[in-house]
Design an enzyme around this catalytic site. Sequence first.
Site, PDB file in Angstrom:
ATOM      1  N   GLU A 103     -15.767 -12.728  22.522  1.00  0.00           N
ATOM      2  CA  GLU A 103     -16.431 -11.413  22.628  1.00  0.00           C
ATOM      3  C   GLU A 103     -16.464 -10.941  24.089  1.00  0.00           C
ATOM      4  O   GLU A 103     -16.290  -9.755  24.370  1.00  0.00           O
ATOM      5  CB  GLU A 103     -17.852 -11.506  22.057  1.00  0.00           C
ATOM      6  CG  GLU A 103     -17.821 -11.720  20.541  1.00  0.00           C
ATOM      7  CD  GLU A 103     -19.202 -11.928  19.962  1.00  0.00           C
ATOM      8  OE1 GLU A 103     -19.831 -12.954  20.318  1.00  0.00           O
ATOM      9  OE2 GLU A 103     -19.663 -11.086  19.185  1.00  0.00           O
ATOM     10  N   GLU A 123     -18.577 -18.017  14.524  1.00  0.00           N
ATOM     11  CA  GLU A 123     -20.033 -17.913  14.337  1.00  0.00           C
ATOM     12  C   GLU A 123     -20.460 -18.172  12.898  1.00  0.00           C
ATOM     13  O   GLU A 123     -21.517 -18.742  12.648  1.00  0.00           O
ATOM     14  CB  GLU A 123     -20.528 -16.520  14.769  1.00  0.00           C
ATOM     15  CG  GLU A 123     -20.589 -16.301  16.271  1.00  0.00           C
ATOM     16  CD  GLU A 123     -19.287 -15.789  16.871  1.00  0.00           C
ATOM     17  OE1 GLU A 123     -18.224 -15.916  16.212  1.00  0.00           O
ATOM     18  OE2 GLU A 123     -19.321 -15.272  17.989  1.00  0.00           O
TER      19      GLU A 123
HETATM   20  C1  LIG Z   1     -15.104 -25.760  22.066  1.00  0.00           C
HETATM   21  C2  LIG Z   1     -14.667 -26.842  21.133  1.00  0.00           C
HETATM   22  C3  LIG Z   1     -13.445 -26.417  20.327  1.00  0.00           C
HETATM   23  C4  LIG Z   1     -14.310 -28.099  21.971  1.00  0.00           C
HETATM   24  O1  LIG Z   1     -13.974 -29.156  21.115  1.00  0.00           O
HETATM   25  P1  LIG Z   1     -13.816 -30.653  21.695  1.00  0.00           P
HETATM   26  O2  LIG Z   1     -13.416 -31.497  20.542  1.00  0.00           O
HETATM   27  O3  LIG Z   1     -12.951 -30.623  22.894  1.00  0.00           O
HETATM   28  O4  LIG Z   1     -15.242 -31.086  22.223  1.00  0.00           O
HETATM   29  P2  LIG Z   1     -16.600 -31.235  21.428  1.00  0.00           P
HETATM   30  O5  LIG Z   1     -16.622 -30.408  20.218  1.00  0.00           O
HETATM   31  O6  LIG Z   1     -16.902 -32.664  21.279  1.00  0.00           O
HETATM   32  O7  LIG Z   1     -17.612 -30.566  22.448  1.00  0.00           O
HETATM   33  C5  LIG Z   1     -17.849 -31.140  23.719  1.00  0.00           C
HETATM   34  C6  LIG Z   1     -19.293 -30.970  24.044  1.00  0.00           C
HETATM   35  O8  LIG Z   1     -19.593 -29.578  24.198  1.00  0.00           O
HETATM   36  C7  LIG Z   1     -20.669 -29.201  23.347  1.00  0.00           C
HETATM   37  N1  LIG Z   1     -20.438 -27.807  22.953  1.00  0.00           N
HETATM   38  C8  LIG Z   1     -19.323 -27.286  22.485  1.00  0.00           C
HETATM   39  N2  LIG Z   1     -19.462 -25.972  22.267  1.00  0.00           N
HETATM   40  C9  LIG Z   1     -20.718 -25.670  22.633  1.00  0.00           C
HETATM   41  C10 LIG Z   1     -21.467 -24.469  22.649  1.00  0.00           C
HETATM   42  N3  LIG Z   1     -20.937 -23.293  22.264  1.00  0.00           N
HETATM   43  N4  LIG Z   1     -22.731 -24.530  23.071  1.00  0.00           N
HETATM   44  C11 LIG Z   1     -23.275 -25.680  23.463  1.00  0.00           C
HETATM   45  N5  LIG Z   1     -22.622 -26.874  23.487  1.00  0.00           N
HETATM   46  C12 LIG Z   1     -21.358 -26.838  23.071  1.00  0.00           C
HETATM   47  C13 LIG Z   1     -20.589 -30.177  22.197  1.00  0.00           C
HETATM   48  O9  LIG Z   1     -21.812 -30.292  21.545  1.00  0.00           O
HETATM   49  C14 LIG Z   1     -20.212 -31.455  22.943  1.00  0.00           C
HETATM   50  O10 LIG Z   1     -21.375 -31.920  23.578  1.00  0.00           O
HETATM   51  P3  LIG Z   1     -21.876 -33.402  23.333  1.00  0.00           P
HETATM   52  O11 LIG Z   1     -23.073 -33.557  24.185  1.00  0.00           O
HETATM   53  O12 LIG Z   1     -22.204 -33.435  21.872  1.00  0.00           O
HETATM   54  O13 LIG Z   1     -20.740 -34.283  23.675  1.00  0.00           O
HETATM   55  C15 LIG Z   1     -15.791 -27.225  20.160  1.00  0.00           C
HETATM   56  O14 LIG Z   1     -16.826 -27.837  20.872  1.00  0.00           O
HETATM   57  C16 LIG Z   1     -16.373 -26.067  19.426  1.00  0.00           C
HETATM   58  O15 LIG Z   1     -15.841 -25.671  18.417  1.00  0.00           O
HETATM   59  N6  LIG Z   1     -17.485 -25.534  19.921  1.00  0.00           N
HETATM   60  C17 LIG Z   1     -18.242 -24.483  19.254  1.00  0.00           C
HETATM   61  C18 LIG Z   1     -17.600 -23.131  19.444  1.00  0.00           C
HETATM   62  C19 LIG Z   1     -18.428 -22.081  18.766  1.00  0.00           C
HETATM   63  O16 LIG Z   1     -18.757 -22.190  17.610  1.00  0.00           O
HETATM   64  N7  LIG Z   1     -18.759 -21.026  19.492  1.00  0.00           N
HETATM   65  C20 LIG Z   1     -19.595 -19.973  18.992  1.00  0.00           C
HETATM   66  C21 LIG Z   1     -20.982 -20.146  19.489  1.00  0.00           C
HETATM   67  S1  LIG Z   1     -22.135 -18.996  18.763  1.00  0.00           S
HETATM   68  C22 LIG Z   1     -21.799 -17.555  19.589  1.00  0.00           C
HETATM   69  O17 LIG Z   1     -20.986 -17.545  20.457  1.00  0.00           O
HETATM   70  C23 LIG Z   1     -22.626 -16.394  19.193  1.00  0.00           C
HETATM   71  C24 LIG Z   1     -22.143 -15.125  19.815  1.00  0.00           C
HETATM   72  O18 LIG Z   1     -21.601 -14.257  18.867  1.00  0.00           O
HETATM   73  C25 LIG Z   1     -23.235 -14.468  20.577  1.00  0.00           C
HETATM   74  C26 LIG Z   1     -24.357 -13.962  19.713  1.00  0.00           C
HETATM   75  C27 LIG Z   1     -25.442 -13.369  20.554  1.00  0.00           C
HETATM   76  C28 LIG Z   1     -26.591 -14.288  20.548  1.00  0.00           C
HETATM   77  C29 LIG Z   1     -27.748 -13.595  21.099  1.00  0.00           C
HETATM   78  C30 LIG Z   1     -28.942 -14.257  20.595  1.00  0.00           C
HETATM   79  C31 LIG Z   1     -29.935 -13.208  20.331  1.00  0.00           C
HETATM   80  C32 LIG Z   1     -30.744 -13.588  19.188  1.00  0.00           C
HETATM   81  C33 LIG Z   1     -31.049 -12.368  18.356  1.00  0.00           C
HETATM   82  C34 LIG Z   1     -32.080 -12.674  17.391  1.00  0.00           C
HETATM   83  C35 LIG Z   1     -33.411 -12.539  18.045  1.00  0.00           C
HETATM   84  C36 LIG Z   1     -34.393 -13.213  17.227  1.00  0.00           C
HETATM   85  C37 LIG Z   1     -35.641 -12.419  17.171  1.00  0.00           C
HETATM   86  O19 LIG Z   1     -35.760 -11.405  17.858  1.00  0.00           O
HETATM   87  O20 LIG Z   1     -36.500 -12.834  16.409  1.00  0.00           O
END
Ligand SMILES: CC(C)(COP(=O)(O)OP(=O)(O)OC[C@H]1O[C@@H](n2cnc3c(N)ncnc32)[C@H](O)[C@@H]1OP(=O)(O)O)[C@@H](O)C(=O)NCCC(=O)NCCSC(=O)C[C@@H](O)CCCCCCCCCCCCC(=O)O
Length: 716
Positions: A103, A123
């Site tokens: 995004e 997501e």
């Molecule tokens: C990236 C990967 C493909 C990498 O894979 P790989 O195999 O190399 O490594 P690992 O999977 O083992 O990961 C290594 C390590 O990193 C951690 N990790 C990976 N991704 C993330 C992440 N996104 N955040 C945090 N940590 C992450 C993982 O846990 C490992 O750590 P560890 O300690 O366990 O070794 C693969 O990791 C992967 O696929 N990752 C996830 C990718 C993903 O799904 N991304 C999307 C994230 S969600 C998102 O982006 C949402 C957006 O659309 C933004 C939305 C806006 C949000 C705003 C919030 C407002 C809330 C509104 C509601 C309000 C509530 C109210 O008002 O009441």
Amino acid sequence: MATYSRLPGSVALITLQNPPVNALSAAVRQGIVDTVQRALKDPKVTSVVICGQNGKFCGGADIREFAGPMLGPPLVPMIHAIEAVDKPVAAAIEGVALGGGLELALGCHYRIAHSKALLGLPEVTLGLLPGAGGSQRLPRLIGLTAALDLITTGRHISAAEALKLGILDQVTDNNVVDQAVEFVRRVAGQPLDSRRLSTLPCPPDVDSLLDKAMVKVRQRSRGALAPVACVQALMAAASLPYTQGMEKERELLTTLFNSGQARALQYAFFSQRVVGKWSLPSGASWDNSAARPISKAAVIGLGTMGRGIVVALALTGISVVAVETQEKQLAEASQAVPAMLQREAGRRGLATPPGVISFSSNLQDVSEVELVIEAVFEDMSLKLQVFRHLTSVCRPGTLLCSNTSGLDIDQLAAVTQSPGLVVGMHFFAPAHVMKLLEVVYGPRSSPEAVATAMQLGKRMGKVSVAVGNCPGFVGNRMLKPYLEQANFLLEEGATPQQVDEALEEFGFPMGVFRMSDLSGLDVGWRIRKEAGLTGPGVESTRTRQGRRYSPLPDQVCEAGRLGQKTGRGWYQYDGPGGRVARSDPWVHIFLEAYRAEHDLVARSIAPEEILERCLYALINEGFNILQDAMAAGPEDIDAIYVFGYGWPRHHGGPMFHAGQVGLGRILERLQHHHHNHPDVPHLKPSTLLRRLVAVGSPPVQKWREFINKERVHSQL
Ligand SMILES: CC(C)(COP(=O)(O)OP(=O)(O)OC[C@H]1O[C@@H](n2cnc3c(N)ncnc32)[C@H](O)[C@@H]1OP(=O)(O)O)[C@@H](O)C(=O)NCCC(=O)NCCSC(=O)C[C@@H](O)CCCCCCCCCCCCC(=O)O
């Protein structure tokens, strides 16, 4: 955080820094806001490149932050501010651009990626939708059909596919930052209006594509909210101006964000990673035990499981000796396996590995391999015979693994020369497709053997979970009380359809009885026979081995109704091999006769009771397993159930679900059902459950620590 540097030629380079995947934490967002401002204000800067540190552009929003209050600058205005910059901004994508990472890139004016990069909006797999403008910008860029596919599946796509779809402007095999810098220098000064996706019209939904998609998604999602919300967000994109579309995106995101499902799916994301960091009661763990490299393996037994295991190994490039002593089975397998390999390689977009499998009817041919997986019939005396043979044929140091689904690994180890090199590798059918692998350590299994099996599972793309050696290990041990309750419910008045519908409504792809018909009623019958519960010579009573027993499934099986393969089981099918289950009057008459014979009065049973009896009995066994240290933590059990047993991911897993329902409530309902059925030991609440409730029902993430402390103080 994000760093800022000015490169020669008036290009500002912004680098996201948040290892390991540069997730958009509050500090990173603040860093982006500050550095973009700086680039904007610096008159010497004519263009901007955003990249990520250590070869990864950005893994999206920081999922760990979702558990607490959102601090720091919000994503949506941050991305708008980038889009509004009047100097060209390019995203230089290496590694991954996922979720909020993509995004962010969509808010940039240009996107250049390395050929090995992966892009996507996953997501939906976390119970959310692309909530930083992705649901509104992507369809404006690539159209509704392609956006619908990417957003509702969450699949990762290659740079080549992203280029074809129009997400990327350029793909390179060279240094992506250098290419992006060159790119923005070239386009500096050109008008940017058409590059601001939020200002473009979204193609209208002329063919009611989204209405049709909504019908399909509702059918397929089995109660999951996020896929439905993703389609709703696209409907908003197609029908509303951008600003109103963004309002709808926010509204849907807020609903999802506060749903139990998003919490469950995010928990499932982390539990999948937690299980990779395995540890054994001995103290051996993933970070202190070295795995052996494996390049040559053998599989013994080429039935359904063995064939799948051969394919799974071959796909990693390991050369496999596939052994089957029955000539007919060997001939069939040597035809079938190469075709399976080709199909699976095609499905994964891989080239078929050439000539890695050799077939043999001679066990001597495994003498040179480094690891053997035995996959013969589930019969202890047969397996013991194979292990005795292997230990004399294989060279010293060969790892000997069994694909048993629940037999005693220690007993197998005891007949070998090196018991430390024996582990269980319990695959799930079809073994080349299913993600789960239970790696079973016996009391004598060495850390090296466990590490090697875990590592091999990872190479095969499996979620490998280390589990202790007990009857049924983790998955099948928990399945037993679940199946038992389903049978008791039939005795008490339910029909197979009622039980299945309640479970399918909860989100299982198939209820107990449909599943039993699919796998074959003879499978369970043989396991019960092995346990001395049924078979010739066992008295046909409703109490066996001191507890309530339902002979119903034995009787259905003994009537020759083995399920789909015979065209009759708990349901009827169009013929042998038929797939569509229909209610069978025979089953209803049979159940009535059975109840009459045993003086059982049928009562009407509500879906709530069906769910409680089946699921809480299963959950209770999960607590017993944790108590017995057969699983290291609740995440291990949950990963096993999500990846191997069809537990709906949006319910996190059985142990997470217990926490969501409330441990006090689970305890109270188990007490109630145990009171009504005192002859069913599986309904007696586990000590661990009672202890957790007694200390105030801590969240599932705290159980592991609690259990370890209780063990130290001998409370469990
Ligand atoms: C990236 C990967 C493909 C990498 O894979 P790989 O195999 O190399 O490594 P690992 O999977 O083992 O990961 C290594 C390590 O990193 C951690 N990790 C990976 N991704 C993330 C992440 N996104 N955040 C945090 N940590 C992450 C993982 O846990 C490992 O750590 P560890 O300690 O366990 O070794 C693969 O990791 C992967 O696929 N990752 C996830 C990718 C993903 O799904 N991304 C999307 C994230 S969600 C998102 O982006 C949402 C957006 O659309 C933004 C939305 C806006 C949000 C705003 C919030 C407002 C809330 C509104 C509601 C309000 C509530 C109210 O008002 O009441």
